[in-house]
Each structure stands twice: as C-alpha cells, then as structure tokens.
Design a protein around this motif. Structure first.
Motif, PDB file in Angstrom:
ATOM      1  N   THR A 115       0.827  -1.204   0.000  1.00  0.00           N
ATOM      2  CA  THR A 115       0.000   0.000   0.000  1.00  0.00           C
ATOM      3  C   THR A 115       0.861   1.254   0.000  1.00  0.00           C
ATOM      4  O   THR A 115       1.833   1.354   0.746  1.00  0.00           O
ATOM      5  CB  THR A 115      -0.900   0.002   1.255  1.00  0.00           C
ATOM      6  N   TRP A 116       0.507   2.193  -0.896  1.00  0.00           N
ATOM      7  CA  TRP A 116       1.219   3.474  -0.946  1.00  0.00           C
ATOM      8  C   TRP A 116       0.217   4.601  -0.970  1.00  0.00           C
ATOM      9  O   TRP A 116      -0.715   4.548  -1.763  1.00  0.00           O
ATOM     10  CB  TRP A 116       2.137   3.544  -2.166  1.00  0.00           C
ATOM     11  N   PRO A 117       0.387   5.627  -0.150  1.00  0.00           N
ATOM     12  CA  PRO A 117       1.386   5.713   0.911  1.00  0.00           C
ATOM     13  C   PRO A 117       1.060   4.732   2.023  1.00  0.00           C
ATOM     14  O   PRO A 117      -0.092   4.315   2.166  1.00  0.00           O
ATOM     15  CB  PRO A 117       1.289   7.154   1.385  1.00  0.00           C
ATOM     16  N   PRO A 118       2.074   4.355   2.820  1.00  0.00           N
ATOM     17  CA  PRO A 118       1.843   3.384   3.891  1.00  0.00           C
ATOM     18  C   PRO A 118       0.794   3.904   4.868  1.00  0.00           C
ATOM     19  O   PRO A 118       0.750   5.090   5.178  1.00  0.00           O
ATOM     20  CB  PRO A 118       3.207   3.265   4.572  1.00  0.00           C
ATOM     21  N   SER A 119      -0.042   3.002   5.351  1.00  0.00           N
ATOM     22  CA  SER A 119      -1.149   3.411   6.224  1.00  0.00           C
ATOM     23  C   SER A 119      -0.757   3.537   7.693  1.00  0.00           C
ATOM     24  O   SER A 119      -1.474   4.174   8.463  1.00  0.00           O
ATOM     25  CB  SER A 119      -2.307   2.426   6.090  1.00  0.00           C
ATOM     26  N   GLU A 159       0.786   5.357  10.095  1.00  0.00           N
ATOM     27  CA  GLU A 159       1.389   6.674  10.312  1.00  0.00           C
ATOM     28  C   GLU A 159       2.334   6.690  11.507  1.00  0.00           C
ATOM     29  O   GLU A 159       3.310   7.440  11.519  1.00  0.00           O
ATOM     30  CB  GLU A 159       0.299   7.726  10.460  1.00  0.00           C
ATOM     31  N   ALA A 160       2.076   5.856  12.508  1.00  0.00           N
ATOM     32  CA  ALA A 160       2.959   5.802  13.672  1.00  0.00           C
ATOM     33  C   ALA A 160       4.342   5.279  13.281  1.00  0.00           C
ATOM     34  O   ALA A 160       5.364   5.795  13.740  1.00  0.00           O
ATOM     35  CB  ALA A 160       2.356   4.926  14.764  1.00  0.00           C
ATOM     36  N   ARG A 161       4.381   4.277  12.407  1.00  0.00           N
ATOM     37  CA  ARG A 161       5.668   3.744  11.971  1.00  0.00           C
ATOM     38  C   ARG A 161       6.416   4.769  11.129  1.00  0.00           C
ATOM     39  O   ARG A 161       7.624   4.943  11.266  1.00  0.00           O
ATOM     40  CB  ARG A 161       5.491   2.443  11.194  1.00  0.00           C
ATOM     41  N   VAL A 162       5.716   5.456  10.243  1.00  0.00           N
ATOM     42  CA  VAL A 162       6.353   6.518   9.460  1.00  0.00           C
ATOM     43  C   VAL A 162       6.890   7.592  10.405  1.00  0.00           C
ATOM     44  O   VAL A 162       8.014   8.069  10.243  1.00  0.00           O
ATOM     45  CB  VAL A 162       5.380   7.115   8.420  1.00  0.00           C
ATOM     46  N   GLY A 163       6.106   7.945  11.422  1.00  0.00           N
ATOM     47  CA  GLY A 163       6.548   8.929  12.403  1.00  0.00           C
ATOM     48  C   GLY A 163       7.791   8.480  13.157  1.00  0.00           C
ATOM     49  O   GLY A 163       8.694   9.280  13.421  1.00  0.00           O
ATOM     50  N   ALA A 203       8.710   6.646   2.818  1.00  0.00           N
ATOM     51  CA  ALA A 203       7.727   7.702   3.108  1.00  0.00           C
ATOM     52  C   ALA A 203       8.288   8.696   4.126  1.00  0.00           C
ATOM     53  O   ALA A 203       8.107   9.911   3.979  1.00  0.00           O
ATOM     54  CB  ALA A 203       6.425   7.089   3.612  1.00  0.00           C
ATOM     55  N   ALA A 204       8.976   8.188   5.140  1.00  0.00           N
ATOM     56  CA  ALA A 204       9.556   9.071   6.163  1.00  0.00           C
ATOM     57  C   ALA A 204      10.665   9.936   5.574  1.00  0.00           C
ATOM     58  O   ALA A 204      10.723  11.144   5.831  1.00  0.00           O
ATOM     59  CB  ALA A 204      10.101   8.235   7.324  1.00  0.00           C
ATOM     60  N   TYR A 205      11.547   9.340   4.780  1.00  0.00           N
ATOM     61  CA  TYR A 205      12.607  10.118   4.137  1.00  0.00           C
ATOM     62  C   TYR A 205      12.010  11.227   3.278  1.00  0.00           C
ATOM     63  O   TYR A 205      12.459  12.369   3.311  1.00  0.00           O
ATOM     64  CB  TYR A 205      13.489   9.224   3.257  1.00  0.00           C
ATOM     65  N   ARG A 206      10.993  10.903   2.507  1.00  0.00           N
ATOM     66  CA  ARG A 206      10.383  11.910   1.632  1.00  0.00           C
ATOM     67  C   ARG A 206       9.717  13.010   2.440  1.00  0.00           C
ATOM     68  O   ARG A 206       9.798  14.181   2.087  1.00  0.00           O
ATOM     69  CB  ARG A 206       9.431  11.236   0.653  1.00  0.00           C
TER      70      ARG A 206
END
Length: 139
Positions: free
Chosen positions: A75-79, A81-85, A118-121
C-alpha cells in the motif's frame, strides 16, 4: 558492489510480481537501524532466498537520487502513520534506516522499506537504499 548467484531460490520475489517480503526480525532490525554487516550478500541472504535463480549485483547502502522513481509492492502511501513517524524521528536525529529495492533495469521495486521511504520523503532527505539488480548476461 557484490556479485551474487542464486541457485535454489524460491522465486517468491520477482520483478513481474508485486509481492511483499516477510523478513526475519534480525534483518528487519539491521535495516531499520542502518547497521548492515558486510558482505551484503550474506546479511541479505533471506532476501536472496526469495528471488528467482540467476545472477545479481547488490550495492549500498547508497542515497537514492531525487529523480529516481520507485514502484511500491505494498500500500502506498503506507497506512501506518505511527511507523512513518518513528522513522521520521530517527532520520531527524541522524539515523539512516535502509530500504531494499529490486531493480530490473526499467523500474525499481520497494521490497522492504515503504515506511522508511515515506519518512525520508516527508523529511526531504534522500533515502538510504540497498539496491539488488538483476545481472543479465549477453545473449
């Protein structure tokens, strides 16, 4: 750059499929922290076991260029959000988690690291990746 020959691979990961890899926890931790041991072919052994038989090159960790497009296999963007954070915080504090991409010459598939990319971007920082490239022999 390291050369790797796969013999007896499962073929689970293939550039023609959009399959998500489930990697062992020790490898996931190494990628999340950016602490990859050399040789990469040994460290990434669980990834190589999922590929089709053939010759590959592995390089990195390296920075992904700004203009390089990646094809997600999940899935993009990844769902989550806590992991991206979590990864955004790690990146801001100087850590460089590593994503794994599989390149076939025309496109690069995200094998592991959707949340990291996603986090890098989101942080406007060039992602750190390990690139596995199919090596083609001349016909």
């Amino acid at each position: 750059m390291e050369q790797v020959t796969i013999s007896g691979g499962t073929g689970f990961l293939d550039v023609n499929k959009r399959a998500r890899a489930e990697l062992p926890q020790a490898l996931r931790i190494a990628l999340a922290t950016g602490q990859l041991r050399r040789p990469l072919a040994t460290t990434l052994g669980p990834v190589f076991e999922l590929l089709v038989d053939g010759d590959y090159r592995v390089s990195g960790p390296e920075r992904l260029s700004d203009d390089q497009l990646l094809s997600p296999t999940d899935t993009w963007p990844p769902s989550d959000e806590a992991r991206v954070g979590y990864y955004r915080t790690a990146i801001r504090s100087g850590h460089r988690p590593v994503a794994v991409v599989l390149a076939d010459g025309e496109r690069e598939l995200i094998i592991d690291g959707h949340h990291k990319i996603a986090a890098y971007r989101a942080e406007a920082v060039a992602p750190a990746i390990v690139r596995i490239t199919q090596a083609y022999s001349p016909s």
